[in-house]
Write a protein that holds these residues in place. Structure first.
Motif, PDB file in Angstrom:
ATOM      1  N   UNK A 250     113.504 114.210 -40.083  1.00 60.70           N
ATOM      2  CA  UNK A 250     113.123 114.846 -38.821  1.00 60.70           C
ATOM      3  C   UNK A 250     112.418 116.169 -39.151  1.00 60.70           C
ATOM      4  N   UNK A 251     111.117 116.226 -38.868  1.00 57.00           N
ATOM      5  CA  UNK A 251     110.323 117.417 -39.164  1.00 57.00           C
ATOM      6  C   UNK A 251     109.797 118.010 -37.866  1.00 57.00           C
ATOM      7  N   UNK A 252     110.035 119.300 -37.650  1.00 58.80           N
ATOM      8  CA  UNK A 252     109.483 119.986 -36.483  1.00 58.80           C
ATOM      9  C   UNK A 252     108.208 120.715 -36.884  1.00 58.80           C
ATOM     10  N   UNK A 253     107.195 120.636 -36.039  1.00 59.33           N
ATOM     11  CA  UNK A 253     105.937 121.349 -36.276  1.00 59.33           C
ATOM     12  C   UNK A 253     105.686 122.242 -35.066  1.00 59.33           C
ATOM     13  N   UNK A 254     105.847 123.557 -35.266  1.00 63.96           N
ATOM     14  CA  UNK A 254     105.720 124.509 -34.158  1.00 63.96           C
ATOM     15  C   UNK A 254     104.259 124.909 -33.961  1.00 63.96           C
ATOM     16  N   UNK A 255     103.776 124.811 -32.735  1.00 64.60           N
ATOM     17  CA  UNK A 255     102.389 125.158 -32.436  1.00 64.60           C
ATOM     18  C   UNK A 255     102.263 125.571 -30.971  1.00 64.60           C
ATOM     19  N   UNK A 256     101.218 126.338 -30.671  1.00 59.76           N
ATOM     20  CA  UNK A 256     100.958 126.715 -29.275  1.00 59.76           C
ATOM     21  C   UNK A 256      99.709 126.021 -28.738  1.00 59.76           C
ATOM     22  N   UNK A 257      99.096 125.166 -29.549  1.00 57.59           N
ATOM     23  CA  UNK A 257      97.896 124.395 -29.174  1.00 57.59           C
ATOM     24  C   UNK A 257      96.683 125.269 -28.886  1.00 57.59           C
TER      25      UNK A 257
ATOM     26  N   UNK B 284     109.898 111.421 -38.756  1.00 54.48           N
ATOM     27  CA  UNK B 284     109.313 111.633 -37.438  1.00 54.48           C
ATOM     28  C   UNK B 284     108.913 113.106 -37.323  1.00 54.48           C
ATOM     29  N   UNK B 285     107.727 113.347 -36.763  1.00 56.12           N
ATOM     30  CA  UNK B 285     107.269 114.716 -36.538  1.00 56.12           C
ATOM     31  C   UNK B 285     107.482 115.068 -35.073  1.00 56.12           C
ATOM     32  N   UNK B 286     108.205 116.153 -34.848  1.00 54.05           N
ATOM     33  CA  UNK B 286     108.443 116.617 -33.478  1.00 54.05           C
ATOM     34  C   UNK B 286     107.628 117.894 -33.263  1.00 54.05           C
ATOM     35  N   UNK B 287     106.523 117.731 -32.551  1.00 54.86           N
ATOM     36  CA  UNK B 287     105.651 118.862 -32.240  1.00 54.86           C
ATOM     37  C   UNK B 287     106.355 119.698 -31.173  1.00 54.86           C
ATOM     38  N   UNK B 288     106.625 120.961 -31.472  1.00 57.09           N
ATOM     39  CA  UNK B 288     107.354 121.806 -30.522  1.00 57.09           C
ATOM     40  C   UNK B 288     106.468 122.970 -30.084  1.00 57.09           C
ATOM     41  N   UNK B 289     106.350 123.087 -28.763  1.00 54.31           N
ATOM     42  CA  UNK B 289     105.518 124.123 -28.148  1.00 54.31           C
ATOM     43  C   UNK B 289     106.431 125.074 -27.380  1.00 54.31           C
TER      44      UNK B 289
ATOM     45  N   UNK C 145     105.233 108.457 -36.811  1.00 56.41           N
ATOM     46  CA  UNK C 145     105.994 108.600 -35.563  1.00 56.41           C
ATOM     47  C   UNK C 145     106.002 110.074 -35.159  1.00 56.41           C
ATOM     48  N   UNK C 146     105.633 110.353 -33.923  1.00 57.00           N
ATOM     49  CA  UNK C 146     105.613 111.748 -33.498  1.00 57.00           C
ATOM     50  C   UNK C 146     105.888 111.876 -31.998  1.00 57.00           C
ATOM     51  N   UNK C 147     106.408 113.032 -31.636  1.00 55.90           N
ATOM     52  CA  UNK C 147     106.764 113.324 -30.256  1.00 55.90           C
ATOM     53  C   UNK C 147     106.325 114.751 -29.941  1.00 55.90           C
ATOM     54  N   UNK C 148     106.211 115.051 -28.653  1.00 53.34           N
ATOM     55  CA  UNK C 148     105.832 116.394 -28.235  1.00 53.34           C
ATOM     56  C   UNK C 148     106.948 116.966 -27.366  1.00 53.34           C
ATOM     57  N   UNK C 149     107.401 118.175 -27.702  1.00 53.74           N
ATOM     58  CA  UNK C 149     108.456 118.853 -26.955  1.00 53.74           C
ATOM     59  C   UNK C 149     107.928 120.199 -26.462  1.00 53.74           C
ATOM     60  N   UNK C 150     108.139 120.488 -25.200  1.00 52.04           N
ATOM     61  CA  UNK C 150     107.816 121.806 -24.663  1.00 52.04           C
ATOM     62  C   UNK C 150     109.131 122.508 -24.344  1.00 52.04           C
ATOM     63  N   UNK C 151     109.328 123.689 -24.896  1.00 54.24           N
ATOM     64  CA  UNK C 151     110.602 124.400 -24.699  1.00 54.24           C
ATOM     65  C   UNK C 151     110.338 125.811 -24.192  1.00 54.24           C
TER      66      UNK C 151
ATOM     67  N   UNK D 242     116.984 125.632 -23.087  1.00 51.76           N
ATOM     68  CA  UNK D 242     115.942 124.853 -23.725  1.00 51.76           C
ATOM     69  C   UNK D 242     115.720 123.590 -22.920  1.00 51.76           C
ATOM     70  N   UNK D 243     114.471 123.311 -22.575  1.00 47.12           N
ATOM     71  CA  UNK D 243     114.144 122.092 -21.854  1.00 47.12           C
ATOM     72  C   UNK D 243     113.093 121.328 -22.619  1.00 47.12           C
ATOM     73  N   UNK D 244     113.247 120.035 -22.681  1.00 49.84           N
ATOM     74  CA  UNK D 244     112.322 119.191 -23.441  1.00 49.84           C
ATOM     75  C   UNK D 244     111.431 118.383 -22.513  1.00 49.84           C
ATOM     76  N   UNK D 245     110.208 118.228 -22.903  1.00 46.97           N
ATOM     77  CA  UNK D 245     109.321 117.275 -22.270  1.00 46.97           C
ATOM     78  C   UNK D 245     108.902 116.314 -23.366  1.00 46.97           C
ATOM     79  N   UNK D 246     109.472 115.117 -23.346  1.00 47.57           N
ATOM     80  CA  UNK D 246     109.210 114.139 -24.407  1.00 47.57           C
ATOM     81  C   UNK D 246     108.110 113.209 -23.943  1.00 47.57           C
ATOM     82  N   UNK D 247     107.005 113.211 -24.645  1.00 44.93           N
ATOM     83  CA  UNK D 247     105.855 112.410 -24.274  1.00 44.93           C
ATOM     84  C   UNK D 247     105.830 111.143 -25.110  1.00 44.93           C
TER      85      UNK D 247
END
Length: 305
Positions: free
Chosen positions: A157-164, A186-191, A218-224, A298-303
């Protein structure tokens, strides 16, 4: 063959980083360059002959460096025998960061793996340490920082922090993609947002391109929503999702820059005890160096992938 640079001062946290590196690449052919730098002790007494004392001190620290590297390699061979791994000791009369940069260029290093001091708190772990100096100075090679007490776990499980807000190039994302593919992670893109709101057109475009680059993994997008600070938010996110490794791109105004500059009183300590992969900014057309909603929660938006 992958080329890894392992700076060491023979401390417990440096040994932990070495163990992590060996375990991480146990199934790959690697050459590990084990680096120890030294400088002579400065004589404080004005009555001592500086020339003679300087030479004597240099000889002592040089011998200690070489002896330490010999003992370290013997320990590695005893505890982690692996025919796929080759270890090259480097004892250098130099400043650590300068020598790290020199070796990256001379040996075409793929990754620097370094230990971080301190059990808790970004202040203790990074600020003023050799790790943060390496991270800030190295511009052409990824740096993987391993907390002192982190026990190796395969990074699934790898998190990749970015603001886009920035367009990422394929060269910059290569270290992240290689890590994900190697370990089927799996890469979890966290914004992290101060206030949850829709992405701008530029942010949406950059997100779409990022997902295009990551289509093979495999990747997912999370907005927190931000909790006191970016570092605190990422700590909570990593704990809740069982993240094994946190990745960031290091560029001006990035999360990485913000984390190392957050005031201590506001930061409320960065307690995460997971490895941090810092990817250097390469820019458009620059090849990689290697070859290869509620505030307060913390709130997630899983796309969908």
């Amino acid at each position: 063959m992958k080329k890894i640079l392992l700076p060491t001062d023979f401390s417990a946290n440096a040994w932990n980083a070495t163990k992590y590196a060996i375990s991480l690449y146990k199934d790959e052919e690697c050459t590990f360059y084990v680096l120890n730098t030294y400088t002579p002790t400065i004589a404080h007494s004005r009555f001592m002959a500086s020339a003679v004392t300087g030479k004597a001190c240099e000889d002592v620290v040089k011998c200690n460096s070489e002896k330490g590297l010999k003992q370290l390699l013997e320990r590695i061979e005893k505890e982690f025998p692996n025919a796929k791994h080759k270890f090259v000791p480097i004892s250098s009369f130099s400043l650590l960061v300068d020598e790290v940069k020199n070796i990256i260029e001379a040996k075409n290093i793929d990754l620097v793996i370094t230990g971080t001091k301190g059990a808790t708190g970004l202040e203790e772990v990074f600020m003023g340490s050799n790790s943060v100096r390496i991270i800030k100075s190295v511009k052409n090679c990824p740096v993987l920082a391993i907390p002192q007490y982190f026990k190796f776990k395969t990074p699934s499980e790898i998190a990749f922090a970015t603001d886009f807000n920035r367009f990422y190039t394929t060269s910059e994302l290569q270290p992240l993609l290689e890590m994900a593919k190697s370990f089927k992670a799996a890469i979890r893109i966290v914004h992290v947002q101060y206030e949850i709101k829709s992405l701008t057109e530029v942010q949406q475009f950059n997100l779409n391109m990022l997902r295009k680059y990551l289509k093979e993994v495999e990747h997912y997008v999370h907005t927190v929503s931000e909790l006191n600070s970016v570092s605190k938010t990422l700590e909570v996110f990593s704990n809740e999702l069982g993240i094994h490794l946190l990745a960031m791109l290091n560029y001006q105004h990035s999360y990485m820059e913000k984390m190392t500059r957050e005031p201590v009183i506001k930061r409320m300590a960065f307690h995460t005890q997971i490895p941090l992969l810092v990817i250097p900014e390469l820019g458009m057309g620059t090849p990689p160096h290697s070859k290869h909603k509620k505030q307060g929660s913390v709130t997630d938006t899983l796309m969908d992938q």
